[in-house]
Design an enzyme around this catalytic site. Structure first.
Site, short mmCIF file in Angstrom:
data_model
loop_
_atom_site.label_atom_id
_atom_site.label_comp_id
_atom_site.label_asym_id
_atom_site.label_seq_id
_atom_site.Cartn_x
_atom_site.Cartn_y
_atom_site.Cartn_z
N CYS A 139 0.80 -1.22 0.00
CA CYS A 139 0.00 0.00 0.00
C CYS A 139 0.84 1.27 0.00
O CYS A 139 0.29 2.37 -0.05
CB CYS A 139 -0.95 -0.01 1.20
SG CYS A 139 -2.03 -1.47 1.21
N HIS A 167 -2.71 7.98 6.14
CA HIS A 167 -2.93 6.65 5.55
C HIS A 167 -4.33 6.18 5.96
O HIS A 167 -5.08 5.69 5.12
CB HIS A 167 -1.85 5.69 6.04
CG HIS A 167 -1.91 4.34 5.40
ND1 HIS A 167 -1.90 4.17 4.03
CD2 HIS A 167 -1.98 3.09 5.94
CE1 HIS A 167 -1.95 2.87 3.76
NE2 HIS A 167 -2.01 2.21 4.89
N GLU A 172 -1.03 5.02 13.59
CA GLU A 172 -0.68 6.21 12.83
C GLU A 172 -0.82 7.45 13.72
O GLU A 172 0.00 8.38 13.65
CB GLU A 172 -1.53 6.36 11.58
CG GLU A 172 -1.08 7.54 10.72
CD GLU A 172 -1.73 7.60 9.35
OE1 GLU A 172 -1.27 8.42 8.52
OE2 GLU A 172 -2.69 6.83 9.10
N LYS A 206 -9.71 8.09 2.53
CA LYS A 206 -10.16 6.70 2.38
C LYS A 206 -11.56 6.50 2.95
O LYS A 206 -12.22 5.51 2.65
CB LYS A 206 -9.18 5.73 3.04
CG LYS A 206 -7.86 5.57 2.32
CD LYS A 206 -7.00 4.50 2.99
CE LYS A 206 -5.67 4.28 2.29
NZ LYS A 206 -4.72 5.40 2.49
N HIS A 254 -9.92 1.89 0.33
CA HIS A 254 -8.46 1.76 0.27
C HIS A 254 -8.06 1.18 -1.08
O HIS A 254 -8.35 0.02 -1.39
CB HIS A 254 -8.00 0.83 1.40
CG HIS A 254 -6.52 0.76 1.58
ND1 HIS A 254 -5.62 1.43 0.77
CD2 HIS A 254 -5.77 0.08 2.49
CE1 HIS A 254 -4.40 1.17 1.17
NE2 HIS A 254 -4.45 0.36 2.21
N PHE A 301 2.10 -3.49 4.03
CA PHE A 301 2.50 -4.76 4.63
C PHE A 301 4.01 -4.96 4.46
O PHE A 301 4.60 -4.52 3.48
CB PHE A 301 1.75 -5.92 3.99
CG PHE A 301 0.31 -6.05 4.41
CD1 PHE A 301 -0.24 -5.24 5.40
CD2 PHE A 301 -0.51 -6.99 3.81
CE1 PHE A 301 -1.56 -5.37 5.78
CE2 PHE A 301 -1.84 -7.13 4.18
CZ PHE A 301 -2.37 -6.32 5.17
#
Length: 419
Positions: free
Chosen positions: A166, A306, A317, A338, A343, A402
């Site tokens: 991502c 994010h 975050e 988002k 996402h 990830f």
């Protein structure tokens, strides 16, 4: 070449669940519109999560010759469409042969041609290998997004693909910026694309318990930083930016949207899917971007987070932002778009970079919609439910992936003196 080479954004193109085109997307952001709805690409009744952010009303023939469409999976089609919009927006055309090596493409992709893999696996089982398309392999390769861009527009400079989950698009934009600063390109097409709303992909994320199961209320399912969040919603699309050497842009009289001033990247070195609980890696990414741009924490006026809407990710975050900005964190508006798009995985940073630039241009922070129930562990200013006017001269956008990979891009208002 020296860091003094300035890099600016002169063109942008968007294909998202909110619409096709810059104005359509901005209008949706300003009205808090959600692009989330029931899955229509396949029968999702076997899955715990049955909602997604699908791109609607997209006709690839508006952007690509019909005979070429069959050679590429949907993520590549989205990228080519967004690239055409960005080229038109920048007032650029296919470069002449002598300058083509100074034009490049760096496109971020996460999962790539997963739909093509699923489709051709079925063909193999049902009809045998002789019925497989000769374009099957080029359809699925992540780097063919950048490859197709280079072939369609005759770009003979750097041609690469970042595949960092991502964080892919942010890494692509940052790398493109550095190519220009190194002096090996004048113009680089960058951003990302993704389209993998399939039963296999969604089933995999469901197995991880990563997706929201708020099937009865899709538009309210993506709710970053809200206490009732229960997972992210998969989206698809593309965001493409034209990055250009400042002098090159000025010489041709280009419209300059923003300056790309900082790039930060780091690793958590912690876990394959979970962020580091102390936010150290994400914090270093933000700090590096600010250091690269030569600014301080007081100069950042907006953070496009994010903010995926996962219980752990949003909390961590928040921890990382506090670690980076200290008490100043409470004075900076933070929002997650988002909440409206879902996402977009490898494409997330591309569209969110454009949203960040548009926020600077319009002096308005997009909201985080579905902010109904405060979470005591997420206690920053998330601009709940309504856009907000603000003097944004410098903003950052975060993307984390990830494998513990982090990427932050910092944009500044053109010619702005940050205070």
């Amino acid at each position: 070449m020296s860091k003094e080479i300035r890099v600016v954004v002169t063109g942008m193109g968007l294909v998202t669940p909110l619409g096709v085109g810059l104005q359509e997307n901005w209008d949706a952001l300003m009205t808090g519109k959600s692009g989330i709805g029931p899955v229509t690409r396949f029968n999702s009744e076997r899955l715990p999560s049955q909602i997604s952010g699908e791109v609607k009303d997209f006709n690839p023939e508006d952007y690509i010759e019909r005979k070429e469409i069959k050679k590429m999976d949907t993520f590549i089609q989205f990228v080519l469409a967004a690239t055409k919009m960005a080229f038109d927006d920048a007032g650029l055309k296919k470069p002449e042969e002598d300058i083509a090596p100074r034009y490049g493409a760096v496109i971020g992709v996460g999962l790539g041609g997963l739909p093509a893999i699923e489709k051709h696996k079925d063909i193999l089982e049902e009809k045998g290998p002789k019925r497989l398309s000769p374009f099957f392999i080029p359809m699925l390769l992540a780097n063919l997004a950048a490859g197709q861009v280079s072939m369609h527009w005759g770009l003979k400079g750097p041609n690469t693909c970042t595949v960092t989950a991502c964080a892919s698009s942010n890494h692509a934009i940052g790398d493109a910026m550095k190519f220009i600063q190194r002096g090996i390109a004048d113009v680089v097409v960058s951003g990302g694309g993704e389209s993998c709303i399939t039963e296999l992909a969604m089933g995999g994320f469901c197995a991880m318990k990563a997706l929201s199961t708020r099937n009865e209320d899709p538009e309210r399912a993506s709710r970053p930083f809200d206490a009732d969040r229960n997972g992210f919603v998969m989206g698809e699309g593309s965001g493409v930016l034209i990055l250009e050497r400042y002098e090159h842009a000025v010489e041709r009289g280009a419209n300059i949207y923003a300056e790309v001033s900082g790039y930060g990247l780091s690793a958590d070195a912690y876990h394959i899917t979970s962020p580091s609980p102390d936010g150290e890696g994400a914090s270093r990414s933000m700090e590096m971007a600010m250091q690269d741009a030569g600014i301080s924490i007081d100069d950042v006026h907006y953070i496009n987070a994010h903010g995926t809407s996962t219980p752990g990710g949003d909390k961590l975050e928040t921890v990382a932002i506090k670690r980076t900005f200290g008490e100043q964190a409470y004075n900076i508006p933070v929002s997650s778009t988002k909440s409206m798009t879902g996402h977009l995985l490898g494409a997330a940073g591309g569209i969110e970079s454009i949203f960040t630039i548009m926020s600077i241009q319009n002096g308005t922070v997009p909201p985080t919609i579905n902010q109904d129930t405060p979470d005591p562990e997420c206690d920053l200013d998330y601009v709940p439910n309504q856009p907000r006017k603000a003097d944004i001269r410098c903003a950052i956008t975060n993307s984390f992936g990830f494998g513990g990979t982090n990427a932050t891009i910092l944009f500044r208002k053109p010619e702005a003196e940050v205070a």
